[in-house]
Motif scaffolding. Structure first.
Motif, PDB file in Angstrom:
ATOM      1  N   VAL A 206      -4.728  -7.791  11.450  1.00 37.76           N
ATOM      2  CA  VAL A 206      -4.446  -6.356  11.323  1.00 37.76           C
ATOM      3  C   VAL A 206      -5.310  -5.719  10.236  1.00 37.76           C
ATOM      4  CG1 VAL A 206      -2.082  -6.419  12.192  1.00 37.76           C
ATOM      5  CG2 VAL A 206      -2.500  -6.823   9.758  1.00 37.76           C
ATOM      6  N   ASP A 207      -5.651  -4.437  10.431  1.00 40.04           N
ATOM      7  CA  ASP A 207      -6.456  -3.759   9.405  1.00 40.04           C
ATOM      8  C   ASP A 207      -5.569  -3.379   8.220  1.00 40.04           C
ATOM      9  OD1 ASP A 207      -5.409  -1.003   9.632  1.00 40.04           O
ATOM     10  OD2 ASP A 207      -6.214  -1.140  11.659  1.00 40.04           O
ATOM     11  N   ASN A 208      -6.215  -2.984   7.133  1.00 36.66           N
ATOM     12  CA  ASN A 208      -5.514  -2.749   5.875  1.00 36.66           C
ATOM     13  C   ASN A 208      -4.493  -1.608   5.933  1.00 36.66           C
ATOM     14  OD1 ASN A 208      -5.986  -4.692   4.006  1.00 36.66           O
ATOM     15  ND2 ASN A 208      -6.875  -3.274   2.502  1.00 36.66           N
ATOM     16  N   ASP A 209      -4.821  -0.541   6.692  1.00 34.91           N
ATOM     17  CA  ASP A 209      -3.891   0.587   6.781  1.00 34.91           C
ATOM     18  C   ASP A 209      -2.598   0.181   7.478  1.00 34.91           C
ATOM     19  OD1 ASP A 209      -5.622   2.197   5.483  1.00 34.91           O
ATOM     20  OD2 ASP A 209      -6.350   3.260   7.276  1.00 34.91           O
ATOM     21  N   THR A 210      -2.745  -0.566   8.573  1.00 31.08           N
ATOM     22  CA  THR A 210      -1.571  -1.056   9.300  1.00 31.08           C
ATOM     23  C   THR A 210      -0.740  -1.964   8.397  1.00 31.08           C
ATOM     24  OG1 THR A 210      -3.041  -1.144  11.209  1.00 31.08           O
ATOM     25  CG2 THR A 210      -0.865  -2.146  11.479  1.00 31.08           C
ATOM     26  N   LYS A 211      -1.449  -2.821   7.659  1.00 32.39           N
ATOM     27  CA  LYS A 211      -0.772  -3.740   6.750  1.00 32.39           C
ATOM     28  C   LYS A 211      -0.014  -2.943   5.683  1.00 32.39           C
ATOM     29  CE  LYS A 211      -2.217  -7.946   4.333  1.00 32.39           C
ATOM     30  NZ  LYS A 211      -3.440  -8.662   3.913  1.00 32.39           N
ATOM     31  N   ALA A 212      -0.675  -1.941   5.118  1.00 35.02           N
ATOM     32  CA  ALA A 212      -0.050  -1.141   4.057  1.00 35.02           C
ATOM     33  C   ALA A 212       1.212  -0.459   4.564  1.00 35.02           C
ATOM     34  CB  ALA A 212      -1.034  -0.101   3.527  1.00 35.02           C
ATOM     35  N   SER A 213       1.155   0.117   5.781  1.00 36.54           N
ATOM     36  CA  SER A 213       2.343   0.849   6.231  1.00 36.54           C
ATOM     37  C   SER A 213       3.448  -0.136   6.608  1.00 36.54           C
ATOM     38  CB  SER A 213       2.007   1.832   7.354  1.00 36.54           C
ATOM     39  OG  SER A 213       1.649   1.138   8.503  1.00 36.54           O
ATOM     40  N   SER A 214       3.092  -1.317   7.107  1.00 33.79           N
ATOM     41  CA  SER A 214       4.143  -2.291   7.430  1.00 33.79           C
ATOM     42  C   SER A 214       4.800  -2.842   6.156  1.00 33.79           C
ATOM     43  CB  SER A 214       3.583  -3.396   8.346  1.00 33.79           C
ATOM     44  OG  SER A 214       3.766  -4.663   7.807  1.00 33.79           O
ATOM     45  N   ILE A 215       3.995  -3.055   5.112  1.00 34.03           N
ATOM     46  CA  ILE A 215       4.554  -3.528   3.833  1.00 34.03           C
ATOM     47  C   ILE A 215       5.516  -2.479   3.253  1.00 34.03           C
ATOM     48  CG2 ILE A 215       3.965  -4.013   1.415  1.00 34.03           C
ATOM     49  CD1 ILE A 215       1.423  -5.404   2.418  1.00 34.03           C
ATOM     50  N   LYS A 216       5.101  -1.229   3.322  1.00 34.48           N
ATOM     51  CA  LYS A 216       5.900  -0.115   2.799  1.00 34.48           C
ATOM     52  C   LYS A 216       7.265  -0.031   3.469  1.00 34.48           C
ATOM     53  CE  LYS A 216       3.640   4.007   1.132  1.00 34.48           C
ATOM     54  NZ  LYS A 216       2.797   5.141   1.472  1.00 34.48           N
ATOM     55  N   LYS A 217       7.252  -0.193   4.802  1.00 33.40           N
ATOM     56  CA  LYS A 217       8.499  -0.071   5.558  1.00 33.40           C
ATOM     57  C   LYS A 217       9.480  -1.190   5.251  1.00 33.40           C
ATOM     58  CE  LYS A 217       6.555   1.921   9.649  1.00 33.40           C
ATOM     59  NZ  LYS A 217       5.772   1.242  10.659  1.00 33.40           N
ATOM     60  N   ARG A 218       8.949  -2.329   4.769  1.00 28.86           N
ATOM     61  CA  ARG A 218       9.805  -3.499   4.616  1.00 28.86           C
ATOM     62  C   ARG A 218      10.539  -3.574   3.286  1.00 28.86           C
ATOM     63  NH1 ARG A 218       8.088  -8.482   7.220  1.00 28.86           N
ATOM     64  NH2 ARG A 218       7.112  -7.977   9.201  1.00 28.86           N
ATOM     65  N   ASN A 219      10.187  -2.732   2.302  1.00 28.16           N
ATOM     66  CA  ASN A 219      10.916  -2.840   1.030  1.00 28.16           C
ATOM     67  C   ASN A 219      11.518  -1.494   0.661  1.00 28.16           C
ATOM     68  OD1 ASN A 219       9.088  -1.546  -1.241  1.00 28.16           O
ATOM     69  ND2 ASN A 219       7.693  -2.714   0.069  1.00 28.16           N
ATOM     70  N   ILE A 220      12.697  -1.544   0.039  1.00 25.24           N
ATOM     71  CA  ILE A 220      13.447  -0.307  -0.171  1.00 25.24           C
ATOM     72  C   ILE A 220      12.783   0.641  -1.174  1.00 25.24           C
ATOM     73  CG2 ILE A 220      15.703  -1.181   0.556  1.00 25.24           C
ATOM     74  CD1 ILE A 220      16.357  -1.407  -2.490  1.00 25.24           C
ATOM     75  N   LEU A 221      11.883   0.130  -2.016  1.00 30.53           N
ATOM     76  CA  LEU A 221      11.160   1.039  -2.909  1.00 30.53           C
ATOM     77  C   LEU A 221       9.976   1.682  -2.201  1.00 30.53           C
ATOM     78  CD1 LEU A 221      11.158  -0.931  -6.303  1.00 30.53           C
ATOM     79  CD2 LEU A 221      12.700   0.881  -5.557  1.00 30.53           C
ATOM     80  N   GLN A 222       9.732   1.246  -0.969  1.00 34.81           N
ATOM     81  CA  GLN A 222       8.641   1.777  -0.128  1.00 34.81           C
ATOM     82  C   GLN A 222       7.294   1.711  -0.822  1.00 34.81           C
ATOM     83  OE1 GLN A 222       9.855   5.608   1.433  1.00 34.81           O
ATOM     84  NE2 GLN A 222      11.834   4.773   2.042  1.00 34.81           N
ATOM     85  N   LEU A 223       7.038   0.540  -1.411  1.00 39.43           N
ATOM     86  CA  LEU A 223       5.765   0.328  -2.103  1.00 39.43           C
ATOM     87  C   LEU A 223       4.805  -0.451  -1.221  1.00 39.43           C
ATOM     88  CD1 LEU A 223       7.148  -0.915  -5.553  1.00 39.43           C
ATOM     89  CD2 LEU A 223       6.245   1.362  -5.028  1.00 39.43           C
ATOM     90  N   ALA A 224       3.570   0.023  -1.113  1.00 39.19           N
ATOM     91  CA  ALA A 224       2.496  -0.809  -0.564  1.00 39.19           C
ATOM     92  C   ALA A 224       1.961  -1.558  -1.778  1.00 39.19           C
ATOM     93  CB  ALA A 224       1.425   0.053   0.065  1.00 39.19           C
TER      94      ALA A 224
END
Ligand code: NAD
Length: 261
Positions: A206-224
């Motif tokens: 996966v490209d970095n943008d997709t990775k960043a948005s998936s990481i963000k969605k997975r934690n409650i602080l919504q941090l990439a």
């Protein structure tokens, strides 16, 4: 920023990129001399160029005992002692699905990934042991959200990161009272963490943008999360400020324990 690690000598595996690189930079700012083991000549040379006499670079493979041993030896020759081992080098399985992978690839992937993530952690600790005893030093393993929760990787990565927790806890028990042993568990972080070759045919890169948005969605602080987000936890565990902390994991993951991955 203080000098929490003034005069400490630290060996960091995988210290030339990603989380290891961020830890290396911060530890040097905090007054440490840092020795790093890495795979790539170019990135090691870049770090050497930047940090000069505060860094020692060693090109090696953590899954080979001799490389760990030689890196420890070179560190002690150069800087006189070893206070901290950060066993951080690791590789990823790219979320490859167990059901999709052939038995041959399963086996090859197991050996490849466990040799680095697990055996590399055993070897680093073993090679550093005698020197850490002399300094009443400490060990920090880079583990992961995948050490506790499913869906931080596939079975290879998840099992390897669980295994590191077992290693960390048993070592904390066996090496007490002279050596403290702890871990930092980052959540998904934007780095170039490599998918191992045997599993590449079975995964989507996966490209970095997709990775960043998936990481963000997975934690409650919504941090990439970026590598720098985790370094304070390493500073605390490496320093004498945490002399009462052993057998412990600091999760630096945007709150995965509240909701899981
Ligand atoms: P990275 O690829 O930037 O760093 C890994 C480093 O390990 C690289 O410098 C690589 O050269 C080195 N390495 C790999 N195999 C090696 C070997 N056989 N011998 C010596 N060095 C070797 O990726 P990263 O994300 O910074 O990974 C660092 C650690 O953080 C790993 O243990 C990883 O499992 C863990 N982690 C990463 C994430 C994430 O989302 N990126 C999340 C949790 C935990």
């Amino acid at each position: 920023m203080g000098m929490a690690l003034k005069d400490k000598v630290v060996l960091i595996t995988g210290g030339a990129s990603g989380i290891g690189e961020a830890v290396t930079r911060r530890f040097i700012q905090e007054g440490a001399k840092v020795s790093i083991i890495g795979r790539s000549k170019d990135t090691l040379a870049k770090m050497k160029g930047e940090f000069g006499e505060n860094i020692l670079t060693y090109q090696g493979d953590v899954s080979k005992y001799e490389d760990n041993e030689q890196a420890v030896q070179a560190t002690v020759e150069q800087f006189g002692k070893l206070d901290v081992l950060v066993a951080n080098a690791g590789v990823f399985d790219g979320f490859a699905k167990f059901a999709d992978v052939t038995p041959e690839a399963l086996s090859e992937a197991y050996d490849f990934l466990f040799n680095i993530n697990v055996k590399g952690s055993f070897f680093g600790a073993k090679a550093a042991l005698e020197e850490l005893k002399k300094t009443n030093g400490n060990i920090i393993f880079t583990v992961s959200g995948a050490s506790f929760y499913p869906d931080g990787g596939g079975v290879w990565y998840t099992a390897s990161k669980h295994a590191q927790i077992g290693l960390m806890r048993q070592l904390a028990f066996e090496l007490s009272p002279s050596i403290r042993v702890n871990a930092v568990a980052p959540g998904g972080t934007l780095t170039a963490l490599t998918v191992i070759p045997p599993l590449r045919p079975f995964v989507k890169i996966v490209d970095n943008d997709t990775k960043a948005s998936s990481i963000k969605k997975r934690n409650i602080l919504q941090l990439a999360q970026m590598p720098e987000d985790h370094v304070a936890a390493y500073v605390l565990l490496a320093s004498d400020e945490s002399r009462a902390i052993t057998g412990e994991v600091i999760s630096s993951d945007g709150g995965l324990s509240v909701r899981g991955l």
